[in-house]
Design an enzyme around this catalytic site. Structure first.
Site, PDB file in Angstrom:
ATOM      1  N   SER A   1      50.803 -25.096  10.617  1.00 27.06           N
ATOM      2  CA  SER A   1      50.144 -23.963  11.372  1.00 27.06           C
ATOM      3  C   SER A   1      51.180 -23.128  12.155  1.00 27.06           C
ATOM      4  O   SER A   1      51.714 -23.803  13.173  1.00 27.06           O
ATOM      5  CB  SER A   1      49.168 -24.677  12.355  1.00 27.06           C
ATOM      6  OG  SER A   1      48.063 -25.146  11.467  1.00 27.06           O
TER       7      SER A   1
ATOM      8  N   HIS B   1      48.354 -20.265   7.993  1.00 28.87           N
ATOM      9  CA  HIS B   1      48.977 -20.610   6.658  1.00 28.87           C
ATOM     10  C   HIS B   1      49.136 -19.724   5.693  1.00 28.87           C
ATOM     11  O   HIS B   1      48.102 -19.144   5.064  1.00 28.87           O
ATOM     12  CB  HIS B   1      48.393 -21.890   6.232  1.00 28.87           C
ATOM     13  CG  HIS B   1      48.635 -23.086   6.953  1.00 28.87           C
ATOM     14  ND1 HIS B   1      49.250 -24.242   6.581  1.00 28.87           N
ATOM     15  CD2 HIS B   1      47.813 -23.361   8.306  1.00 28.87           C
ATOM     16  CE1 HIS B   1      49.445 -24.997   7.652  1.00 28.87           C
ATOM     17  NE2 HIS B   1      48.371 -24.725   8.448  1.00 28.87           N
TER      18      HIS B   1
ATOM     19  N   HIS C   1      45.241 -28.762   3.015  1.00 30.75           N
ATOM     20  CA  HIS C   1      44.529 -29.914   3.954  1.00 30.75           C
ATOM     21  C   HIS C   1      43.415 -30.466   3.241  1.00 30.75           C
ATOM     22  O   HIS C   1      42.567 -30.049   2.577  1.00 30.75           O
ATOM     23  CB  HIS C   1      44.125 -29.320   5.168  1.00 30.75           C
ATOM     24  CG  HIS C   1      45.217 -28.590   6.036  1.00 30.75           C
ATOM     25  ND1 HIS C   1      45.669 -27.320   5.922  1.00 30.75           N
ATOM     26  CD2 HIS C   1      46.076 -29.140   7.054  1.00 30.75           C
ATOM     27  CE1 HIS C   1      46.502 -26.959   6.687  1.00 30.75           C
ATOM     28  NE2 HIS C   1      46.899 -28.083   7.389  1.00 30.75           N
TER      29      HIS C   1
ATOM     30  N   TYR D   1      40.777 -31.403   4.956  1.00 32.83           N
ATOM     31  CA  TYR D   1      39.609 -30.763   5.472  1.00 32.83           C
ATOM     32  C   TYR D   1      39.232 -29.495   4.845  1.00 32.83           C
ATOM     33  O   TYR D   1      37.939 -29.061   4.740  1.00 32.83           O
ATOM     34  CB  TYR D   1      39.673 -30.707   6.949  1.00 32.83           C
ATOM     35  CG  TYR D   1      40.696 -29.584   7.091  1.00 32.83           C
ATOM     36  CD1 TYR D   1      40.662 -28.101   7.292  1.00 32.83           C
ATOM     37  CD2 TYR D   1      41.852 -29.961   8.218  1.00 32.83           C
ATOM     38  CE1 TYR D   1      41.345 -27.210   7.766  1.00 32.83           C
ATOM     39  CE2 TYR D   1      42.711 -28.904   8.426  1.00 32.83           C
ATOM     40  CZ  TYR D   1      42.568 -27.696   8.371  1.00 32.83           C
ATOM     41  OH  TYR D   1      43.394 -26.774   8.667  1.00 32.83           O
ATOM     42  N   GLU D   2      40.044 -28.850   3.690  1.00 33.12           N
ATOM     43  CA  GLU D   2      39.693 -27.584   3.197  1.00 33.12           C
ATOM     44  C   GLU D   2      38.875 -28.083   2.028  1.00 33.12           C
ATOM     45  O   GLU D   2      38.262 -27.190   1.396  1.00 33.12           O
ATOM     46  CB  GLU D   2      40.763 -26.909   2.673  1.00 33.12           C
ATOM     47  CG  GLU D   2      41.682 -26.033   3.689  1.00 33.12           C
ATOM     48  CD  GLU D   2      43.009 -25.648   3.474  1.00 33.12           C
ATOM     49  OE1 GLU D   2      43.061 -24.499   2.898  1.00 33.12           O
ATOM     50  OE2 GLU D   2      44.200 -26.559   3.234  1.00 33.12           O
TER      51      GLU D   2
ATOM     52  N   ALA E   1      51.453 -28.804  13.418  1.00 27.16           N
ATOM     53  CA  ALA E   1      50.862 -28.608  14.959  1.00 27.16           C
ATOM     54  C   ALA E   1      50.205 -30.071  15.318  1.00 27.16           C
ATOM     55  O   ALA E   1      49.460 -30.478  14.349  1.00 27.16           O
ATOM     56  CB  ALA E   1      50.030 -27.591  14.946  1.00 27.16           C
TER      57      ALA E   1
ATOM     58  N   MET F   1      46.219 -32.960  11.512  1.00 29.95           N
ATOM     59  CA  MET F   1      45.173 -33.292  10.369  1.00 29.95           C
ATOM     60  C   MET F   1      46.041 -33.113   9.146  1.00 29.95           C
ATOM     61  O   MET F   1      45.485 -32.472   8.015  1.00 29.95           O
ATOM     62  CB  MET F   1      43.966 -32.037  10.385  1.00 29.95           C
ATOM     63  CG  MET F   1      43.283 -32.174  11.518  1.00 29.95           C
ATOM     64  SD  MET F   1      42.236 -30.743  11.889  1.00 29.95           S
ATOM     65  CE  MET F   1      41.545 -30.914  13.585  1.00 29.95           C
ATOM     66  N   SER F   2      47.276 -33.340   9.138  1.00 35.58           N
ATOM     67  CA  SER F   2      48.185 -33.154   8.008  1.00 35.58           C
ATOM     68  C   SER F   2      49.125 -34.117   7.811  1.00 35.58           C
ATOM     69  O   SER F   2      49.145 -35.341   8.583  1.00 35.58           O
ATOM     70  CB  SER F   2      48.842 -31.756   8.087  1.00 35.58           C
ATOM     71  OG  SER F   2      49.742 -31.801   9.122  1.00 35.58           O
TER      72      SER F   2
ATOM     73  N   ASN G   1      48.690 -28.562  21.851  1.00 35.22           N
ATOM     74  CA  ASN G   1      47.616 -28.621  22.982  1.00 35.22           C
ATOM     75  C   ASN G   1      47.912 -30.086  23.416  1.00 35.22           C
ATOM     76  O   ASN G   1      48.338 -30.820  22.768  1.00 35.22           O
ATOM     77  CB  ASN G   1      46.330 -28.171  22.161  1.00 35.22           C
ATOM     78  CG  ASN G   1      46.091 -29.023  21.267  1.00 35.22           C
ATOM     79  OD1 ASN G   1      46.674 -28.841  19.970  1.00 35.22           O
ATOM     80  ND2 ASN G   1      45.183 -29.978  21.399  1.00 35.22           N
TER      81      ASN G   1
ATOM     82  N   HIS H   1      41.685 -23.711  17.843  1.00 35.66           N
ATOM     83  CA  HIS H   1      42.523 -23.224  16.734  1.00 35.66           C
ATOM     84  C   HIS H   1      43.495 -22.153  17.160  1.00 35.66           C
ATOM     85  O   HIS H   1      44.749 -21.869  17.036  1.00 35.66           O
ATOM     86  CB  HIS H   1      42.223 -22.773  15.714  1.00 35.66           C
ATOM     87  CG  HIS H   1      42.936 -22.714  14.267  1.00 35.66           C
ATOM     88  ND1 HIS H   1      44.222 -23.707  14.101  1.00 35.66           N
ATOM     89  CD2 HIS H   1      43.349 -21.489  13.329  1.00 35.66           C
ATOM     90  CE1 HIS H   1      44.837 -23.340  13.120  1.00 35.66           C
ATOM     91  NE2 HIS H   1      44.299 -22.225  12.707  1.00 35.66           N
TER      92      HIS H   1
HETATM   93  N1  HPA Z   1      43.798 -32.383  17.104  1.00 33.40           N
HETATM   94  C1  HPA Z   1      43.813 -32.527  15.648  1.00 33.40           C
HETATM   95  N2  HPA Z   1      44.757 -31.880  14.990  1.00 33.40           N
HETATM   96  C2  HPA Z   1      45.410 -30.904  15.790  1.00 33.40           C
HETATM   97  C3  HPA Z   1      45.300 -30.829  17.120  1.00 33.40           C
HETATM   98  C4  HPA Z   1      44.531 -31.731  17.893  1.00 33.40           C
HETATM   99  O1  HPA Z   1      44.299 -31.639  19.239  1.00 33.40           O
HETATM  100  N3  HPA Z   1      46.195 -29.971  17.488  1.00 33.40           N
HETATM  101  C5  HPA Z   1      46.666 -29.310  16.693  1.00 33.40           C
HETATM  102  N4  HPA Z   1      46.349 -29.912  15.484  1.00 33.40           N
END
Ligand code: HPA
Length: 288
Positions: free
Chosen positions: A31, A62, A84, A86-87, A114, A215-216, A239, A250
């Site tokens: 990301s 992406h 991903h 989740y997609e 990320a 998530m990846s 974050n 996001h």
């Molecule tokens: N959680 C899950 N996936 C992420 C996060 C998060 O805080 N930050 C970036 N990808």
């Protein structure tokens, strides 16, 4: 001819027909990090739509392109944007590009993502080298190696201890030091997403021994290890994922990518420059 081997071969031959360079190192950019692919010399850009089995990317930040070219003296294949779970894709679909990049000749996978940092004293923009992973979807049965095993690609029961190559980890630390960058280390925990974690889930992640959540990455690393590729993973902490902190979103993930981009680009260039693939630049023998 619908089996996995012929699907891989179809995609491989379409890519190989467009570039003379045989890439040795696969780079997956997560990301907000896809701009690094702009730095390639003599790039050949292939939209995912032109490669069978590569899916459209649906996530902001992406781009959906494979770029083959030279970066820091190394022949690389860069995925500008990944797929991903989740997609809505299966774990096999998410990891198919890694199969293809291996078939093209890549023996090393460098992957970036990320991630949310689980330590209150970490900062947005920190970099974390992945030393190990926890694959929650995989432990719950969503595993890219589930189903019949293709013995020509790898073993039925591949080991995942030591999945992140020690030499590459040491090289990354040396590169960070030479650039005066702080490089953290830790365990990356993958959840399927797309919702960010609840406070109780974040507490659970800490209890499980994770340092960052995302998530990846883990499915790709597992498939790469299945085929014997050397793997390295780098998380950009976009974050802080703290049970009592502000909720993640996001946009901040993308913003952190923009700020940290030069730092990550410098680190990856330095790692590549010191890898040992450079002696001869491989090309496809059947290409002019
Ligand atoms: N959680 C899950 N996936 C992420 C996060 C998060 O805080 N930050 C970036 N990808």
């Amino acid at each position: 001819m619908n089996d996995l081997m012929s699907q891989i071969e179809r995609a491989r031959s379409i890519i190989a027909a467009q570039t003379r360079l045989a890439p040795r190192i696969a780079l997956i950019l997560g990301s907000g990090l896809s701009e690094l692919a702009d730095d390639l010399d003599d790039p050949v850009v292939m939209p995912y739509a032109e490669i069978p089995g590569f899916l459209p990317t649906t996530v902001a930040g992406h781009r959906g392109e494979l770029v083959v070219g030279m970066l820091a003296g190394q022949p690389v294949a860069v995925m500008r944007g990944r797929f991903h779970f989740y997609e809505g894709h299966s774990m096999q679909q998410v990891t198919f590009p890694v199969r293809v990049l291996h078939a093209l000749g890549c023996t090393t996978l460098l992957t970036t993502n990320a991630a949310g940092g689980l330590h209150a004293d970490w900062r947005v923009g920190d970099l974390m080298l992945i030393t190990d992973h926890i694959f929650l979807p995989g432990l719950a049965g969503h595993h890219p190696l589930r189903g019949p095993n293709e013995d020509r690609l790898g073993p039925r029961f591949p080991a995942m201890v030591g999945a992140y190559d020690r030499e590459l980890l040491a090289l990354a630390h040396r590169a960070a030091k030479s650039l005066d960058l702080v490089l953290r280390e830790g365990v990356y925990l993958m959840l399927s997403g797309p919702a960010f974690e609840s406070g109780a889930e974040l507490r659970m992640c800490r209890l499980l021994g994770a340092d960052a959540v995302g998530m990846s990455t883990v499915p790709e690393v597992i498939v790469a290890r299945h085929m014997g590729m050397r793997c390295m993973g780098l998380s950009l902490i976009t974050n802080l994922a703290l049970p009592d902190g502000p909720p993640a979103n996001h946009q901040e993930v993308l913003d952190a990518g923009v700020v940290a981009r030069p730092k990550i680009a410098a680190l990856i260039r330095s790692i590549l420059a010191h890898m040992d693939h450079t002696a001869t630049i491989p090309t496809f023998p059947d290409r002019p």
